[in-house]
Scaffold this active site. Structure first.
Site, PDB file in Angstrom:
ATOM      1  CG  HIS A 285      -2.279   0.629   1.006  1.00  0.00           C
ATOM      2  ND1 HIS A 285      -1.455   2.202   1.520  1.00  0.00           N
ATOM      3  CD2 HIS A 285      -3.162   0.827   0.603  1.00  0.00           C
ATOM      4  CE1 HIS A 285      -3.043   3.046   0.986  1.00  0.00           C
ATOM      5  NE2 HIS A 285      -4.341   1.996   1.055  1.00  0.00           N
TER       6      HIS A 285
ATOM      7  CG  ASP B  94      -8.301  -4.408  -3.045  1.00  0.00           C
ATOM      8  OD1 ASP B  94      -7.174  -3.736  -3.296  1.00  0.00           O
ATOM      9  OD2 ASP B  94      -9.460  -4.246  -2.956  1.00  0.00           O
TER      10      ASP B  94
END
Ligand code: SDX
Length: 393
Positions: free
Chosen positions: A272, A329
């Site tokens: 991320h 996700d």
């Protein structure tokens, strides 16, 4: 060296945005919507209450929330003419392409929404229409892709029950939405609702800064989210887990492949830009996965594979050194599978959740009367040179 010089245009950096909506602490894995920790909202709130909080800045009193919910319930139908648009798409059309175009098309039925300056009541109505109609558009795109008859929204149902009913009910028989699934979906939508200046939110702010309609700005956000490095990752994660399950790849080999710089393969659902610690949303989704699959009596081998993959990766210095942890996700697709939502609809589910965040970001930008977005550049092209006739090139 190369005859090029870089011109520092010296303009003030407009790269960062002031915003009061969502707070992220990437080092400590903290996420708060308008100051409320995501853990509390996921546990105690509802998606439409969180939508109200993000857009209007405060948790609504009961009467206010009831009005908001009933207005959204009343606006779930789309213009009958819009049904014809579905006839034009190929059955294999990716539902994100359908969603982006249908949301943009919505604006043509509400031309007043295209005005540069909207009255607050017009803004509120547009917000209601978007939240209400996105789930109808999304569910109908799935039904149309399968050649199934569409199901109209039912005002007696909650937001997530309505979506699931439109997705899976058939006109030939009674269909009762499983409350465990409806609640789990509500939690998932809360967890996806906003994430400060991510790629798609910044796209919405940028498109909206030209005073294009909110429909146009949201359609642009859908397109940005579609990318596999952004919202498209949840679909890629499941494809990756299926590959391991079908024994095409072992977990160790998958991890090694993700470390191999010669390939552009990445461990989807890992890493991320901001979180250099666990994504707090991934932690909650992993826990909800365990609870919901247990309650539904589902034993999905992909969940065990995901957990093993996480364990192997997080014991590997390549991931630990780069602070690559599971993101939102990584586990969400396991839950969508448990809800029988098809893989190609996963990114659409992300868009359904993210819509209130996009709207909140757009509204903040417009309320703050921010100027049209115009990022500057460092010029790295050729210095001045003269035209050369074609015979001398
Ligand atoms: C979302 O911004 C948001 O908030 C987005 C989001 C939201 O809610 O809106 O959180 C939603 O988009 C989540 C991210 C979903 N995407 C994926 O899961 C795709 C896989 N992840 C990566 O592509 C990547 O981690 C990003 C795009 C998410 C972040 O990339 P960064 O911060 O630009 O990191 P990078 O590309 O600079 O990578 C740093 C290093 C590189 O290696 P080195 O050059 O240091 O040797 O880490 C490596 C990368 O190769 N790396 C990975 C990796 N992610 C980064 N290596 C293997 N697998 C990965 N997943």
């Amino acid at each position: 060296k190369t005859g090029y010089i870089t011109l520092d245009t010296g303009f003030k950096n407009t790269g960062s945005t002031n915003s009061a909506i969502t707070y992220l602490d990437g080092e400590n894995g903290v996420l708060r919507y308008r100051g409320y920790p995501i853990e509390q909202l996921a546990e105690q709130s509802t998606f439409l209450e969180v939508a109200y909080l993000l857009i209007y800045g405060e948790l609504p009193p009961k009467q206010e929330l009831d009005n908001f919910v009933s207005e959204i319930t009343r606006h779930t139908l789309i213009h009958e003419e819009m049904k014809k648009f579905y006839e034009g798409y190929p059955s294999k059309a990716h539902p994100m392409g359908v969603l982006a175009s249908m949301i943009s098309a919505l604006s043509t039925f509400y031309p007043e929404s295209q005005k540069s300056e909207l009255h607050p009541a017009e803004v509120e109505l547009t917000i209601i229409r978007l939240i209400a109609k996105i789930s109808t558009i999304a569910a109908w795109s799935y039904k149309k892709s399968k050649g199934f008859p569409i199901m109209y929204p039912q005002n007696r149902l909650s937001y997530t029950e309505n979506f699931l009913h439109m997705m899976f009910a058939q006109p030939t028989e009674e269909f009762n939405v499983n409350p465990v699934i409806a609640n789990a979906l509500d939690t998932l939508l809360i967890l996806h609702a906003d994430h400060e200046q991510n790629c798609s939110a910044s796209t919405v702010r940028m498109a909206g800064s030209s005073h294009a309609s909110l429909y146009a700005a949201i359609s642009a956000g859908v397109c940005a989210l579609w990318g596999p490095l952004h919202g498209g990752a949840n679909q890629q994660v499941i494809e990756m887990l299926k590959q391991i399950h079908q024994a095409d790849e072992s977990i160790q080999k998958m991890v090694e492949k993700a470390k191999d710089k010669s390939s552009d393969f990445r461990l989807m659902g890992f890493g991320h830009r901001v979180y250099k610690n666990f994504d707090p949303r991934a932690k909650i989704i992993k826990q909800v996965c365990d609870e919901v699959l247990d309650e539904l009596g589902i034993d999905d081998p992909l969940l065990d594979i995901a957990k093993s993959l996480e364990e192997v990766a997080l014991s590997d210095s390549y991931f630990v050194d780069r602070k690559l942890y599971p993101n939102v996700d990584f586990y969400s697709g396991i839950l969508y599978r448990a809800m029988n939502i098809p893989t190609e609809m996963f990114t659409v589910m992300f868009a359904l959740g993210r819509l209130p965040g996009w709207i909140a970001q757009w509204k903040e930008m417009r309320d703050n009367k921010e100027p049209i977005s115009r990022p500057r550049q460092i010029y790295t092209g050729p210095t001045e040179r003269n035209y050369v006739d074609i015979e001398n090139r």
